[in-house]
Design a protein around this motif. Structure first.
Motif, PDB file in Angstrom:
ATOM      1  N   GLY A 156       0.809  -1.210   0.000  1.00 33.88           N
ATOM      2  CA  GLY A 156       0.000   0.000   0.000  1.00 33.88           C
ATOM      3  C   GLY A 156       0.845   1.264   0.000  1.00 33.88           C
ATOM      4  O   GLY A 156       2.072   1.229   0.071  1.00 33.88           O
ATOM      5  N   LYS A 157       0.176   2.376  -0.073  1.00 36.70           N
ATOM      6  CA  LYS A 157       0.834   3.684  -0.158  1.00 36.70           C
ATOM      7  C   LYS A 157       1.625   4.009   1.100  1.00 36.70           C
ATOM      8  O   LYS A 157       2.680   4.632   1.031  1.00 36.70           O
ATOM      9  CB  LYS A 157      -0.241   4.752  -0.416  1.00 36.70           C
ATOM     10  CG  LYS A 157       0.283   6.156  -0.489  1.00 36.70           C
ATOM     11  CD  LYS A 157       0.995   6.406  -1.779  1.00 36.70           C
ATOM     12  CE  LYS A 157       1.364   7.880  -1.908  1.00 36.70           C
ATOM     13  NZ  LYS A 157       2.202   8.140  -3.050  1.00 36.70           N
ATOM     14  N   PHE A 158       1.129   3.566   2.258  1.00 40.56           N
ATOM     15  CA  PHE A 158       1.761   3.916   3.524  1.00 40.56           C
ATOM     16  C   PHE A 158       2.776   2.850   3.921  1.00 40.56           C
ATOM     17  O   PHE A 158       2.678   2.214   4.974  1.00 40.56           O
ATOM     18  CB  PHE A 158       0.702   4.124   4.607  1.00 40.56           C
ATOM     19  CG  PHE A 158      -0.344   5.123   4.206  1.00 40.56           C
ATOM     20  CD1 PHE A 158      -0.004   6.446   3.960  1.00 40.56           C
ATOM     21  CD2 PHE A 158      -1.658   4.742   4.015  1.00 40.56           C
ATOM     22  CE1 PHE A 158      -0.958   7.365   3.563  1.00 40.56           C
ATOM     23  CE2 PHE A 158      -2.622   5.655   3.620  1.00 40.56           C
ATOM     24  CZ  PHE A 158      -2.271   6.971   3.388  1.00 40.56           C
ATOM     25  N   SER A 159       3.754   2.652   3.048  1.00 39.29           N
ATOM     26  CA  SER A 159       4.800   1.658   3.257  1.00 39.29           C
ATOM     27  C   SER A 159       6.055   2.156   2.565  1.00 39.29           C
ATOM     28  O   SER A 159       6.005   3.081   1.741  1.00 39.29           O
ATOM     29  CB  SER A 159       4.379   0.314   2.655  1.00 39.29           C
ATOM     30  OG  SER A 159       4.271   0.408   1.253  1.00 39.29           O
ATOM     31  N   ILE A 160       7.168   1.530   2.862  1.00 39.96           N
ATOM     32  CA  ILE A 160       8.398   1.874   2.143  1.00 39.96           C
ATOM     33  C   ILE A 160       8.232   1.529   0.663  1.00 39.96           C
ATOM     34  O   ILE A 160       8.642   2.301  -0.201  1.00 39.96           O
ATOM     35  CB  ILE A 160       9.610   1.160   2.770  1.00 39.96           C
ATOM     36  CG1 ILE A 160       9.879   1.733   4.169  1.00 39.96           C
ATOM     37  CG2 ILE A 160      10.847   1.309   1.888  1.00 39.96           C
ATOM     38  CD1 ILE A 160      10.961   1.028   4.958  1.00 39.96           C
ATOM     39  N   ASP A 161       7.602   0.408   0.384  1.00 43.00           N
ATOM     40  CA  ASP A 161       7.336   0.045  -1.007  1.00 43.00           C
ATOM     41  C   ASP A 161       6.492   1.113  -1.703  1.00 43.00           C
ATOM     42  O   ASP A 161       6.714   1.417  -2.874  1.00 43.00           O
ATOM     43  CB  ASP A 161       6.595  -1.299  -1.086  1.00 43.00           C
ATOM     44  CG  ASP A 161       7.429  -2.473  -0.601  1.00 43.00           C
ATOM     45  OD1 ASP A 161       8.672  -2.366  -0.577  1.00 43.00           O
ATOM     46  OD2 ASP A 161       6.826  -3.498  -0.242  1.00 43.00           O
ATOM     47  N   GLY A 162       5.527   1.666  -0.971  1.00 48.00           N
ATOM     48  CA  GLY A 162       4.625   2.666  -1.536  1.00 48.00           C
ATOM     49  C   GLY A 162       5.295   3.978  -1.864  1.00 48.00           C
ATOM     50  O   GLY A 162       4.798   4.742  -2.692  1.00 48.00           O
ATOM     51  N   LEU A 163       6.428   4.246  -1.240  1.00 53.32           N
ATOM     52  CA  LEU A 163       7.160   5.482  -1.533  1.00 53.32           C
ATOM     53  C   LEU A 163       7.689   5.496  -2.958  1.00 53.32           C
ATOM     54  O   LEU A 163       7.940   6.557  -3.519  1.00 53.32           O
ATOM     55  CB  LEU A 163       8.318   5.663  -0.547  1.00 53.32           C
ATOM     56  CG  LEU A 163       7.927   5.898   0.911  1.00 53.32           C
ATOM     57  CD1 LEU A 163       9.178   5.925   1.790  1.00 53.32           C
ATOM     58  CD2 LEU A 163       7.144   7.186   1.055  1.00 53.32           C
ATOM     59  N   LYS A 164       7.839   4.334  -3.550  1.00 53.68           N
ATOM     60  CA  LYS A 164       8.354   4.232  -4.921  1.00 53.68           C
ATOM     61  C   LYS A 164       7.310   4.653  -5.952  1.00 53.68           C
ATOM     62  O   LYS A 164       7.655   5.036  -7.063  1.00 53.68           O
ATOM     63  CB  LYS A 164       8.808   2.804  -5.200  1.00 53.68           C
ATOM     64  CG  LYS A 164       9.938   2.354  -4.319  1.00 53.68           C
ATOM     65  CD  LYS A 164      10.228   0.892  -4.568  1.00 53.68           C
ATOM     66  CE  LYS A 164      11.198   0.355  -3.532  1.00 53.68           C
ATOM     67  NZ  LYS A 164      11.367  -1.092  -3.669  1.00 53.68           N
ATOM     68  N   ALA A 165       6.041   4.525  -5.591  1.00 54.44           N
ATOM     69  CA  ALA A 165       4.963   4.865  -6.535  1.00 54.44           C
ATOM     70  C   ALA A 165       4.826   6.380  -6.630  1.00 54.44           C
ATOM     71  O   ALA A 165       5.020   7.102  -5.665  1.00 54.44           O
ATOM     72  CB  ALA A 165       3.646   4.254  -6.058  1.00 54.44           C
TER      73      ALA A 165
END
Length: 136
Positions: free
Chosen positions: A119-128
């Motif tokens: 989701g958006k509220f994750s480190i992964d989501g910072l890439k989007a």
């Protein structure tokens, strides 16, 4: 497909809740692994109880932390899914459904997180990119 803010808040709640609660199972395994007592743990792979305990502790601690922070979220769910299926279907195979229910519930949550990602509220989501992530 674009997500809404509420969907990402739901994913965040799942990640934080499931990750935090599975840690309560993993931390005692780490303590047992490095403790002075002889290790007794189910040897489901035939590699010995130390290896089996290490794999479960890895999933329930390291992968849980990755899940909480949302880093490599989908990848982190795979060991957790395997661990929960092992707990439900192998470790508790002879037990009544009530003993299988918790690992099966975790399994369902981890599969949902695998499907939806961090989701958006994750480190992964910072890439989007913000402009392409949400519906207006």
């Amino acid at each position: 497909m674009k997500k809404t803010v509420l969907e990402d808040i739901g994913i965040l709640i799942l990640r934080l809740g499931a990750g935090g609660m599975i840690l309560t199972h993993g931390i005692p395994k780490i303590k047992r692994l490095f403790g002075d007592e002889p290790i007794q743990f189910m040897d489901f792979l035939g590699l010995g109880p130390i290896v089996s305990l290490s794999l479960a502790a890895f999933a329930e601690v390291l992968c849980a932390v990755l899940l909480i922070i949302g880093f490599k979220t989908r990848l982190a769910t795979i060991p957790l899914i395997i661990t929960m299926l092992t707990a439900a279907l192998i470790a508790h195979s002879a037990d009544p459904f009530g003993r299988k229910e918790l690992p099966l519930l975790y399994f369902v949550i981890f599969v949902a997180i695998l499907i939806f990602g961090g989701g958006k509220f994750s480190i992964d989501g910072l890439k989007a990119t913000k402009s392409s992530y949400y519906k207006l």
